[in-house]
Write a protein that holds these residues in place. Sequence first.
Motif, PDB file in Angstrom:
ATOM      1  N   ILE A  21       0.814  -1.218   0.000  1.00 51.28           N
ATOM      2  CA  ILE A  21       0.000   0.000   0.000  1.00 51.28           C
ATOM      3  C   ILE A  21       0.852   1.274   0.000  1.00 51.28           C
ATOM      4  N   ALA A  22       2.160   1.120  -0.068  1.00 49.56           N
ATOM      5  CA  ALA A  22       3.065   2.276   0.050  1.00 49.56           C
ATOM      6  C   ALA A  22       2.875   3.294  -1.070  1.00 49.56           C
ATOM      7  N   SER A  23       2.594   2.838  -2.279  1.00 52.40           N
ATOM      8  CA  SER A  23       2.474   3.756  -3.416  1.00 52.40           C
ATOM      9  C   SER A  23       1.022   4.015  -3.824  1.00 52.40           C
ATOM     10  N   ASN A  24       0.094   3.720  -2.931  1.00 51.45           N
ATOM     11  CA  ASN A  24      -1.336   3.895  -3.210  1.00 51.45           C
ATOM     12  C   ASN A  24      -1.709   5.366  -3.073  1.00 51.45           C
ATOM     13  N   ASN A  25      -2.148   5.979  -4.167  1.00 52.50           N
ATOM     14  CA  ASN A  25      -2.472   7.404  -4.162  1.00 52.50           C
ATOM     15  C   ASN A  25      -3.800   7.732  -3.482  1.00 52.50           C
ATOM     16  N   ALA A  26      -4.560   6.708  -3.107  1.00 47.58           N
ATOM     17  CA  ALA A  26      -5.837   6.931  -2.428  1.00 47.58           C
ATOM     18  C   ALA A  26      -5.661   7.029  -0.916  1.00 47.58           C
ATOM     19  N   ILE A  27      -4.404   7.036  -0.473  1.00 47.05           N
ATOM     20  CA  ILE A  27      -4.109   7.080   0.965  1.00 47.05           C
ATOM     21  C   ILE A  27      -3.379   8.367   1.313  1.00 47.05           C
ATOM     22  N   GLU A  28      -3.871   9.067   2.317  1.00 41.58           N
ATOM     23  CA  GLU A  28      -3.178  10.234   2.869  1.00 41.58           C
ATOM     24  C   GLU A  28      -2.541   9.798   4.189  1.00 41.58           C
ATOM     25  N   TRP A  29      -1.223   9.690   4.204  1.00 45.82           N
ATOM     26  CA  TRP A  29      -0.517   9.236   5.398  1.00 45.82           C
ATOM     27  C   TRP A  29      -0.304  10.397   6.360  1.00 45.82           C
ATOM     28  N   ILE A  30      -0.629  10.164   7.625  1.00 41.29           N
ATOM     29  CA  ILE A  30      -0.517  11.200   8.649  1.00 41.29           C
ATOM     30  C   ILE A  30       0.251  10.646   9.842  1.00 41.29           C
ATOM     31  N   ASN A  31       1.326  11.331  10.230  1.00 40.48           N
ATOM     32  CA  ASN A  31       2.073  10.951  11.427  1.00 40.48           C
ATOM     33  C   ASN A  31       1.326  11.468  12.650  1.00 40.48           C
ATOM     34  N   ALA A  32       0.848  10.553  13.467  1.00 44.48           N
ATOM     35  CA  ALA A  32       0.094  10.957  14.661  1.00 44.48           C
ATOM     36  C   ALA A  32       0.112   9.823  15.670  1.00 44.48           C
ATOM     37  N   ASP A  33      -0.117  10.193  16.923  1.00 48.05           N
ATOM     38  CA  ASP A  33      -0.138   9.242  18.029  1.00 48.05           C
ATOM     39  C   ASP A  33      -1.527   9.309  18.657  1.00 48.05           C
ATOM     40  N   ILE A  34      -2.166   8.160  18.863  1.00 45.91           N
ATOM     41  CA  ILE A  34      -3.518   8.172  19.425  1.00 45.91           C
ATOM     42  C   ILE A  34      -3.545   8.673  20.865  1.00 45.91           C
ATOM     43  N   ASN A  35      -2.376   8.816  21.480  1.00 47.13           N
ATOM     44  CA  ASN A  35      -2.306   9.392  22.826  1.00 47.13           C
ATOM     45  C   ASN A  35      -2.005  10.886  22.807  1.00 47.13           C
ATOM     46  N   ASP A  36      -1.938  11.470  21.600  1.00 48.31           N
ATOM     47  CA  ASP A  36      -1.699  12.912  21.446  1.00 48.31           C
ATOM     48  C   ASP A  36      -2.974  13.558  20.920  1.00 48.31           C
ATOM     49  N   VAL A  37      -3.834  13.993  21.850  1.00 41.69           N
ATOM     50  CA  VAL A  37      -5.161  14.510  21.482  1.00 41.69           C
ATOM     51  C   VAL A  37      -5.064  15.750  20.611  1.00 41.69           C
ATOM     52  N   ALA A  38      -4.130  16.615  20.902  1.00 45.87           N
ATOM     53  CA  ALA A  38      -4.011  17.864  20.145  1.00 45.87           C
ATOM     54  C   ALA A  38      -3.800  17.608  18.658  1.00 45.87           C
TER      55      ALA A  38
ATOM     56  N   SER B 292       1.883  -1.098  31.738  1.00 42.43           N
ATOM     57  CA  SER B 292       1.596   0.340  31.680  1.00 42.43           C
ATOM     58  C   SER B 292       1.424   0.822  30.246  1.00 42.43           C
ATOM     59  N   ARG B 293       2.243   0.290  29.329  1.00 43.24           N
ATOM     60  CA  ARG B 293       2.107   0.648  27.917  1.00 43.24           C
ATOM     61  C   ARG B 293       0.802   0.113  27.338  1.00 43.24           C
ATOM     62  N   LEU B 294       0.429  -1.105  27.733  1.00 41.62           N
ATOM     63  CA  LEU B 294      -0.839  -1.673  27.284  1.00 41.62           C
ATOM     64  C   LEU B 294      -2.004  -0.786  27.694  1.00 41.62           C
ATOM     65  N   PHE B 295      -1.997  -0.339  28.930  1.00 37.59           N
ATOM     66  CA  PHE B 295      -3.092   0.494  29.421  1.00 37.59           C
ATOM     67  C   PHE B 295      -3.101   1.860  28.735  1.00 37.59           C
ATOM     68  N   ARG B 296      -1.908   2.430  28.540  1.00 38.43           N
ATOM     69  CA  ARG B 296      -1.844   3.770  27.937  1.00 38.43           C
ATOM     70  C   ARG B 296      -2.314   3.738  26.487  1.00 38.43           C
ATOM     71  N   ILE B 297      -1.822   2.771  25.716  1.00 36.50           N
ATOM     72  CA  ILE B 297      -2.164   2.716  24.298  1.00 36.50           C
ATOM     73  C   ILE B 297      -3.576   2.173  24.077  1.00 36.50           C
ATOM     74  N   ASN B 298      -3.866   1.043  24.701  1.00 38.41           N
ATOM     75  CA  ASN B 298      -5.137   0.376  24.422  1.00 38.41           C
ATOM     76  C   ASN B 298      -6.339   1.043  25.085  1.00 38.41           C
ATOM     77  N   ILE B 299      -6.170   1.491  26.308  1.00 33.32           N
ATOM     78  CA  ILE B 299      -7.301   2.088  27.019  1.00 33.32           C
ATOM     79  C   ILE B 299      -7.369   3.599  26.799  1.00 33.32           C
ATOM     80  N   GLU B 300      -6.298   4.301  27.169  1.00 35.05           N
ATOM     81  CA  GLU B 300      -6.317   5.758  27.036  1.00 35.05           C
ATOM     82  C   GLU B 300      -6.411   6.187  25.574  1.00 35.05           C
ATOM     83  N   GLY B 301      -5.689   5.479  24.703  1.00 38.36           N
ATOM     84  CA  GLY B 301      -5.749   5.806  23.278  1.00 38.36           C
ATOM     85  C   GLY B 301      -7.135   5.619  22.717  1.00 38.36           C
TER      86      GLY B 301
END
Length: 322
Positions: A40-57, A84-93
């Motif tokens: 899917i790397a060269s698929n023009n129907a995809i807009e790639w966005i760098n983001a973290d689900i724990n970064d609300v802003a 702690s990582r499981l809880f932060r990513i899976n629950i808080e995210g």
Amino acid sequence: MILVTGATGFLGAELIHQLTRSGAYVKALKREHSTIPSRIASNNAIEWINADINDVATLEDVFSGVTQVYHCAALVSFRPADKSRLFRINIEGTANIVNLCLQNGVRLLHVSSVAALGDSKSGKMITEEDFWEYGTKTHAYAESKYEAEMEVWRGIAEGLDAVIVNPSVIIGGGAGFNGSGQLFKLIKEGFSFYTRGATGLVDVEDVARIMILAMQSNHTAERYIISAENYLYQNLFKEIADGFGVKPPTIEAKPWMMKVGWMLGKFRSLLSGKSSNLTRDAIKSSITKSYYDNDKARKTFNITFKPLSQSIAETCSALQFK
């Protein structure tokens, strides 16, 4: 506009492949240093966005114009040190995604897990009516997936339009030797042991296909088990071995043997500073017989699952020369 979290993962990549193949345009979330799968790397129907689900802003801007969210992002780990990582990513995210969907009137499909359903009750098939229960021996991954799902149900109670899917063990060549692919790697390299446990398995293509059907349906506040068949580990290991053309495991790993292995691994990890892959939770999972009922998904969406024997053979073929 469709938003997919966990877009570079095994399931996320397959989902995006199917969505864009049908003509959809997708916003795809990834971590800054994540590798985009080649298919899917060269698929023009995809807009790639760098983001973290724990970064609300950052996420608030991403939701502009979005009408549907497939929430695939999650951490899978059976290591106690990752709690702690499981809880932060899976629950808080997940809570962050739920809140933003509520604020923006977005329909959500949340990828949970059969781990959130808990163990079988008196040998009965596990259904969508089951939920994980707190016990004295806490399973951190299962707890994190259960609590994440509870965030979705909390959102539904507040007016969120959402559906939940609970896949069993997902297999496919796209996993490589990560996730469920670690099992294929183990057998390919000549692993000699099997356990008496059992679990459900499903092809990644089926999971993505049913996710799309569920999202496009008018169903809301529902959850669906996505599992093709239930397999004894002994039979699964044999089919994988046959697929690679290697000798199947012939020695039963008794619970006491695994406990000794766990203690030795614990000792080695203390000396080396590296975590052992054989954890208490992994041992428990390998000797537990968990059978999942797929009737609800099968009947609701009028689907037929790919036979697991075919999925296993295709996965072995894809991984044969890796």
